[in-house]
Motif scaffolding. Structure first.
Motif, PDB file in Angstrom:
ATOM      1  N   LEU A  32      -3.119   5.729  -1.120  1.00  0.00           N
ATOM      2  CA  LEU A  32      -3.446   7.074  -1.594  1.00  0.00           C
ATOM      3  C   LEU A  32      -4.776   7.546  -1.017  1.00  0.00           C
ATOM      4  O   LEU A  32      -4.896   8.700  -0.577  1.00  0.00           O
ATOM      5  CB  LEU A  32      -3.505   7.086  -3.128  1.00  0.00           C
ATOM      6  N   GLU A  33      -5.773   6.668  -1.001  1.00  0.00           N
ATOM      7  CA  GLU A  33      -7.067   7.020  -0.417  1.00  0.00           C
ATOM      8  C   GLU A  33      -6.912   7.330   1.071  1.00  0.00           C
ATOM      9  O   GLU A  33      -7.485   8.305   1.575  1.00  0.00           O
ATOM     10  CB  GLU A  33      -8.053   5.859  -0.605  1.00  0.00           C
ATOM     11  N   THR A  36      -5.226  10.607   1.602  1.00  0.00           N
ATOM     12  CA  THR A  36      -6.127  11.703   1.246  1.00  0.00           C
ATOM     13  C   THR A  36      -7.070  12.024   2.399  1.00  0.00           C
ATOM     14  O   THR A  36      -7.212  13.186   2.802  1.00  0.00           O
ATOM     15  CB  THR A  36      -6.956  11.347   0.001  1.00  0.00           C
ATOM     16  N   TYR A  37      -7.714  10.984   2.945  1.00  0.00           N
ATOM     17  CA  TYR A  37      -8.594  11.189   4.103  1.00  0.00           C
ATOM     18  C   TYR A  37      -7.819  11.809   5.263  1.00  0.00           C
ATOM     19  O   TYR A  37      -8.246  12.788   5.885  1.00  0.00           O
ATOM     20  CB  TYR A  37      -9.204   9.858   4.578  1.00  0.00           C
ATOM     21  N   GLY A  39      -4.785  13.337   5.330  1.00  0.00           N
ATOM     22  CA  GLY A  39      -4.181  14.646   5.077  1.00  0.00           C
ATOM     23  C   GLY A  39      -5.185  15.775   5.123  1.00  0.00           C
ATOM     24  O   GLY A  39      -4.942  16.822   5.743  1.00  0.00           O
ATOM     25  N   LEU A  40      -6.334  15.580   4.477  1.00  0.00           N
ATOM     26  CA  LEU A  40      -7.359  16.624   4.474  1.00  0.00           C
ATOM     27  C   LEU A  40      -7.912  16.854   5.878  1.00  0.00           C
ATOM     28  O   LEU A  40      -8.121  17.999   6.293  1.00  0.00           O
ATOM     29  CB  LEU A  40      -8.484  16.252   3.512  1.00  0.00           C
ATOM     30  N   THR A  93     -17.367  11.011   0.948  1.00  0.00           N
ATOM     31  CA  THR A  93     -16.101  11.361   1.604  1.00  0.00           C
ATOM     32  C   THR A  93     -16.289  12.441   2.656  1.00  0.00           C
ATOM     33  O   THR A  93     -15.641  12.408   3.712  1.00  0.00           O
ATOM     34  CB  THR A  93     -15.082  11.850   0.552  1.00  0.00           C
TER      35      THR A  93
END
Length: 229
Positions: A32-33, A36-37, A39-40, A93
């Motif tokens: 998931l982490e 997230t990195y 995808g963004l 992040t």
């Protein structure tokens, strides 16, 4: 051959262990982490690269800058860029996202630019001749014809980001790279091989998804034309 079988056994044992699928350090949380990195970063890179690529490709202004970006992208060391941005921006992040976005922009920008500039000038002239505005020429003519190269740029960027996001673990953040970094620190090669395997599988899944998207979005004629070019 025995070494390969031993490594496969290590990966199998690691992946089937129940402790790898639970808690803050389990595969689901790290995945998931990582997503997230990735995808963004890909989202922001698409906004930047696609917008600039369409603008420069349609107007023809700034082509030299696109070439400069392409050459610069080849010279930037991935790990060095992440470490530099984190050193300047601090351990959070945002600096990692900035670094990953910077790495993902060039393939999207360059392929979008090349795709739009590669449209036959006679086709553009014909579109203008029937009364299309410049915006309509871009959206209804250039973008559809440039779509194969645009999707290629997105695919390259996505795979690059998924693979590169592992370096986010080096400055102390999460993601699938955490398995690799922690495994090397502990001399736990089962953890290193297992984490690397998950990253490779994720990259392959991204490849398959873009292949499927290409078949859905592109007409058979454009697919055939792109395969010949």
């Amino acid at each position: 051959m025995n070494d390969l079988m031993n490594q496969l056994d290590l990966v199998g044992d690691w992946l089937t262990s129940s402790k790898q699928w639970h808690g803050a350090e389990g595969i689901p949380q790290r995945l998931l982490e990582h997503l997230t990195y990735s995808g963004l970063s890909l989202f922001f890179a698409t906004l930047i690269g696609l917008s600039l690529g369409l603008l420069v490709g349609h107007t023809g202004r700034g082509a030299f800058a696109v070439a400069a970006v392409a050459n610069l992208a080849r010279a930037i060391p991935t790990f060095g860029l992440v470490v530099l941005v984190v050193a300047v921006g601090g351990l959070s992040t945002t600096p990692v996202l900035v670094a990953l976005t910077a790495l993902a922009v060039p393939p999207i920008l360059i392929n979008t630019f090349e795709g739009v500039r590669g449209v036959d000038p006679a086709t553009r002239d014909a579109a203008r001749g029937v009364g299309m505005t410049e915006w309509e020429v871009l959206v209804k003519v250039e973008v559809p014809m440039a779509l194969p190269l645009i999707l290629l740029g997105l695919r390259v960027a996505a795979i690059q980001v998924v693979a590169t996001a592992t370096v986010a673990a080096y400055p102390g953040l999460g993601g699938l790279g955490r398995f690799i970094v922690d495994g090397l620190a502990r001399n736990d090669y089962e953890l290193v091989i297992g984490g690397s395997t998950v990253v490779v599988v994720l990259a392959l899944v991204v490849q398959v998804l873009f292949t499927a998207l290409r078949r859905v979005v592109l007409s058979p004629g454009l697919r055939l034309s792109a395969s010949k070019s």
